[in-house]
Design a protein around this motif. Sequence first.
Motif, PDB file in Angstrom:
ATOM      1  N   GLN A 255       0.837  -1.210   0.000  1.00  0.00           N
ATOM      2  CA  GLN A 255       0.000   0.000   0.000  1.00  0.00           C
ATOM      3  C   GLN A 255       0.871   1.259   0.000  1.00  0.00           C
ATOM      4  O   GLN A 255       0.589   2.233  -0.691  1.00  0.00           O
ATOM      5  CB  GLN A 255      -0.963  -0.003   1.185  1.00  0.00           C
ATOM      6  CG  GLN A 255      -2.227  -0.759   0.835  1.00  0.00           C
ATOM      7  CD  GLN A 255      -2.948  -1.327   2.039  1.00  0.00           C
ATOM      8  OE1 GLN A 255      -2.436  -1.316   3.162  1.00  0.00           O
ATOM      9  NE2 GLN A 255      -4.151  -1.835   1.806  1.00  0.00           N
TER      10      GLN A 255
ATOM     11  N   ALA B 140       2.081   1.779  -3.396  1.00  0.00           N
ATOM     12  CA  ALA B 140       1.062   2.375  -4.273  1.00  0.00           C
ATOM     13  C   ALA B 140       1.062   3.897  -4.129  1.00  0.00           C
ATOM     14  O   ALA B 140       0.940   4.626  -5.126  1.00  0.00           O
ATOM     15  CB  ALA B 140      -0.312   1.807  -3.931  1.00  0.00           C
ATOM     16  N   SER B 141       1.244   4.385  -2.893  1.00  0.00           N
ATOM     17  CA  SER B 141       1.224   5.850  -2.747  1.00  0.00           C
ATOM     18  C   SER B 141       2.502   6.471  -3.304  1.00  0.00           C
ATOM     19  O   SER B 141       2.476   7.569  -3.856  1.00  0.00           O
ATOM     20  CB  SER B 141       0.947   6.260  -1.298  1.00  0.00           C
ATOM     21  OG  SER B 141       2.072   5.991  -0.526  1.00  0.00           O
ATOM     22  N   LYS B 142       3.607   5.736  -3.203  1.00  0.00           N
ATOM     23  CA  LYS B 142       4.853   6.254  -3.798  1.00  0.00           C
ATOM     24  C   LYS B 142       4.738   6.330  -5.321  1.00  0.00           C
ATOM     25  O   LYS B 142       5.285   7.232  -5.953  1.00  0.00           O
ATOM     26  CB  LYS B 142       6.030   5.360  -3.405  1.00  0.00           C
ATOM     27  CG  LYS B 142       6.358   5.471  -1.925  1.00  0.00           C
ATOM     28  CD  LYS B 142       7.845   5.307  -1.679  1.00  0.00           C
ATOM     29  CE  LYS B 142       8.275   5.826  -0.336  1.00  0.00           C
ATOM     30  NZ  LYS B 142       7.678   5.147   0.814  1.00  0.00           N
ATOM     31  N   VAL B 143       4.037   5.347  -5.900  1.00  0.00           N
ATOM     32  CA  VAL B 143       3.821   5.346  -7.354  1.00  0.00           C
ATOM     33  C   VAL B 143       3.114   6.643  -7.758  1.00  0.00           C
ATOM     34  O   VAL B 143       3.492   7.305  -8.728  1.00  0.00           O
ATOM     35  CB  VAL B 143       2.984   4.108  -7.778  1.00  0.00           C
ATOM     36  CG1 VAL B 143       2.415   4.272  -9.176  1.00  0.00           C
ATOM     37  CG2 VAL B 143       3.831   2.848  -7.703  1.00  0.00           C
ATOM     38  N   GLN B 144       2.109   7.002  -6.958  1.00  0.00           N
ATOM     39  CA  GLN B 144       1.367   8.253  -7.223  1.00  0.00           C
ATOM     40  C   GLN B 144       2.304   9.456  -7.103  1.00  0.00           C
ATOM     41  O   GLN B 144       2.345  10.315  -7.974  1.00  0.00           O
ATOM     42  CB  GLN B 144       0.250   8.425  -6.186  1.00  0.00           C
ATOM     43  CG  GLN B 144      -0.803   7.339  -6.228  1.00  0.00           C
ATOM     44  CD  GLN B 144      -1.761   7.572  -7.372  1.00  0.00           C
ATOM     45  OE1 GLN B 144      -2.108   8.709  -7.655  1.00  0.00           O
ATOM     46  NE2 GLN B 144      -2.164   6.500  -8.036  1.00  0.00           N
ATOM     47  N   ASP B 145       3.069   9.459  -5.971  1.00  0.00           N
ATOM     48  CA  ASP B 145       3.942  10.611  -5.690  1.00  0.00           C
ATOM     49  C   ASP B 145       4.898  10.916  -6.828  1.00  0.00           C
ATOM     50  O   ASP B 145       5.124  12.067  -7.166  1.00  0.00           O
ATOM     51  CB  ASP B 145       4.781  10.371  -4.416  1.00  0.00           C
ATOM     52  CG  ASP B 145       3.896  10.345  -3.184  1.00  0.00           C
ATOM     53  OD1 ASP B 145       2.714  10.732  -3.320  1.00  0.00           O
ATOM     54  OD2 ASP B 145       4.378   9.906  -2.121  1.00  0.00           O
ATOM     55  N   CYS B 146       5.510   9.846  -7.382  1.00  0.00           N
ATOM     56  CA  CYS B 146       6.521  10.149  -8.414  1.00  0.00           C
ATOM     57  C   CYS B 146       5.996   9.881  -9.824  1.00  0.00           C
ATOM     58  O   CYS B 146       6.791   9.809 -10.765  1.00  0.00           O
ATOM     59  CB  CYS B 146       7.849   9.452  -8.139  1.00  0.00           C
ATOM     60  SG  CYS B 146       7.750   7.702  -7.968  1.00  0.00           S
ATOM     61  N   ALA B 147       4.701   9.753  -9.942  1.00  0.00           N
ATOM     62  CA  ALA B 147       4.052   9.568 -11.248  1.00  0.00           C
ATOM     63  C   ALA B 147       4.714   8.445 -12.050  1.00  0.00           C
ATOM     64  O   ALA B 147       4.975   8.589 -13.245  1.00  0.00           O
ATOM     65  CB  ALA B 147       4.058  10.876 -12.047  1.00  0.00           C
TER      66      ALA B 147
ATOM     67  N   ARG C 113       5.163   4.990 -14.034  1.00  0.00           N
ATOM     68  CA  ARG C 113       4.291   4.210 -14.918  1.00  0.00           C
ATOM     69  C   ARG C 113       4.631   2.725 -14.884  1.00  0.00           C
ATOM     70  O   ARG C 113       3.910   1.900 -15.405  1.00  0.00           O
ATOM     71  CB  ARG C 113       4.400   4.742 -16.352  1.00  0.00           C
ATOM     72  CG  ARG C 113       3.689   6.093 -16.479  1.00  0.00           C
ATOM     73  CD  ARG C 113       3.354   6.373 -17.908  1.00  0.00           C
ATOM     74  NE  ARG C 113       4.535   6.792 -18.636  1.00  0.00           N
ATOM     75  CZ  ARG C 113       4.619   6.800 -19.958  1.00  0.00           C
ATOM     76  NH1 ARG C 113       3.608   6.367 -20.689  1.00  0.00           N
ATOM     77  NH2 ARG C 113       5.707   7.230 -20.544  1.00  0.00           N
TER      78      ARG C 113
ATOM     79  N   THR D 107      -1.317  -1.258  -7.169  1.00  0.00           N
ATOM     80  CA  THR D 107      -0.625  -0.019  -7.560  1.00  0.00           C
ATOM     81  C   THR D 107      -1.256   0.622  -8.794  1.00  0.00           C
ATOM     82  O   THR D 107      -1.069   1.813  -9.052  1.00  0.00           O
ATOM     83  CB  THR D 107       0.860  -0.281  -7.877  1.00  0.00           C
ATOM     84  OG1 THR D 107       0.930  -1.245  -8.934  1.00  0.00           O
ATOM     85  CG2 THR D 107       1.615  -0.795  -6.683  1.00  0.00           C
TER      86      THR D 107
END
Length: 433
Positions: free
Chosen positions: A73, A76-83, A85, A105
């Motif tokens: 989880q 998943a938020s780190k994926v959002q933070d650094c955009a 792909r 994610t």
Amino acid sequence: MKKRRISLFNAQPAEDALLVAVQTPGLSQHAVSDCLSELSRLVETSGGRVVGTVVYRLERPDPAFFITRGKAQDLASKVQDCAARTVLFDDDLSPAQTRNLERLTGVRVIDRTQVILDIFAMHAHTKAGRLQVGLAQLEYLLPRLRRMWTHLERQRGGIGVRGGPGEQQIEVDRRRIKVRISQLKKELRQVERHRDQLRKHRRRHGWILVCLVGYTNAGKSTLLNTLTGASVMVNDKLFATLDPVTRRLKLPGNLQVLITDTVGFIRKLPHQLVEAFHATLEEVLEADLLLHVVDASHYEAEAQVEAVNEVLRELGADTRPVIGVLNKVDREGALQRARRLCKLFERAVPVSALTGQGVNDLLVEISDELRYQQVRVSVRIPSHRGDLITLARSSGHVLAEHYDDGYVKLTANVPADIAGRLRKAEAGAGEER
Ligand SMILES: Nc1nc2c(ncn2[C@@H]2O[C@H](COP(=O)(O)OP(=O)(O)OP(=O)(O)O)[C@@H](O)[C@H]2O)c(=O)[nH]1
Ligand SMILES: [Mg+2]
């Protein structure tokens, strides 16, 4: 049912990748960050871009997410933070772990093996190379078909495959892949037979075989070019060379040998590749002498030597005689490191394949090694060549001697140059018959 092409060689770069490494007990922080920088190099070589890295401490891998659900989880938020792909794991993930991580994610999740396979696919230019990479890719894909379908459904705006048409299609694809795998294996057996004949031919003509091995990017191809004037492609990329290239090399004291440049190794080399590249790696097993090329300017040189030795062990080539070639000593600090690396080899020579520094010493070392090294020969020579039989007895150790119809079948451990002369005599005898 509609036929869908399972396309290979369409390597997708790891676009905007977030790299994930796991620190298990016993693994130092240093070792983990080294793994991550190598993973970055792999991403760059594959044409992708790194947008961030993250390390998770873990007692043991979690069966569902590899990292725990809580950490997934967080990921998943780190994926959002650094955009990001793509999420790229340094360790191999099971198909189920990949699937679960992708759901959580919302982006493509891949592992190190996939990136290495992609790079191999991009660099495979010959028929044999493409066959070998194709086989490795399919072996990797087979257990992951369901995941591929989930992707397709998502692209079409569906909500994943639960039963439905996907299941049937997966079965069809699976069968087609299995058929293709056995075709590829059959074609590869032909490549293997052809290379085997080539090697036998070289042996019959008394050639001594020297093989360059080493970590990817260590400078093997550069060294081959410097030693023999060959023009193998040299590139500051990982896995620039996939297909073996063999050239003649003249050594001091008039000894001539054949030297082969081949595919480089890496830590955690995917087992699919080791298996698929059997025909290529046979060269290593057949060699009378290995030149283990090390990038002595690399801060991780020791670990790279160990990784190469591990692959050699896996191949069963770890008992071959080896000379350590401590390369790139023209770079700052490399000579000091080369002195330390010497301890890892019985024989080692510091060189710069680029400037030619130390290359003459290396040639002398190779020729000395081959002169004193004992190699096993099994030959059938005319019995009137008593001179050679005496030479075999005096210079080495004759294990078996059997006289039959004007010939002697001789099995002996002798120095490589004597082995060459015995093989030549056998070849000559063959032509007389
Ligand atoms: N400074 C310096 N650079 C070198 C030397 N030898 C090789 N290189 C560089 O190192 C990079 C890799 O060289 P290659 O010869 O392609 O290495 P390789 O071991 O064949 O690599 P793969 O085929 O990818 O496994 C290239 O950029 C070379 O120019 C050297 O002695 N000194
Ligand atoms: Mg190369």
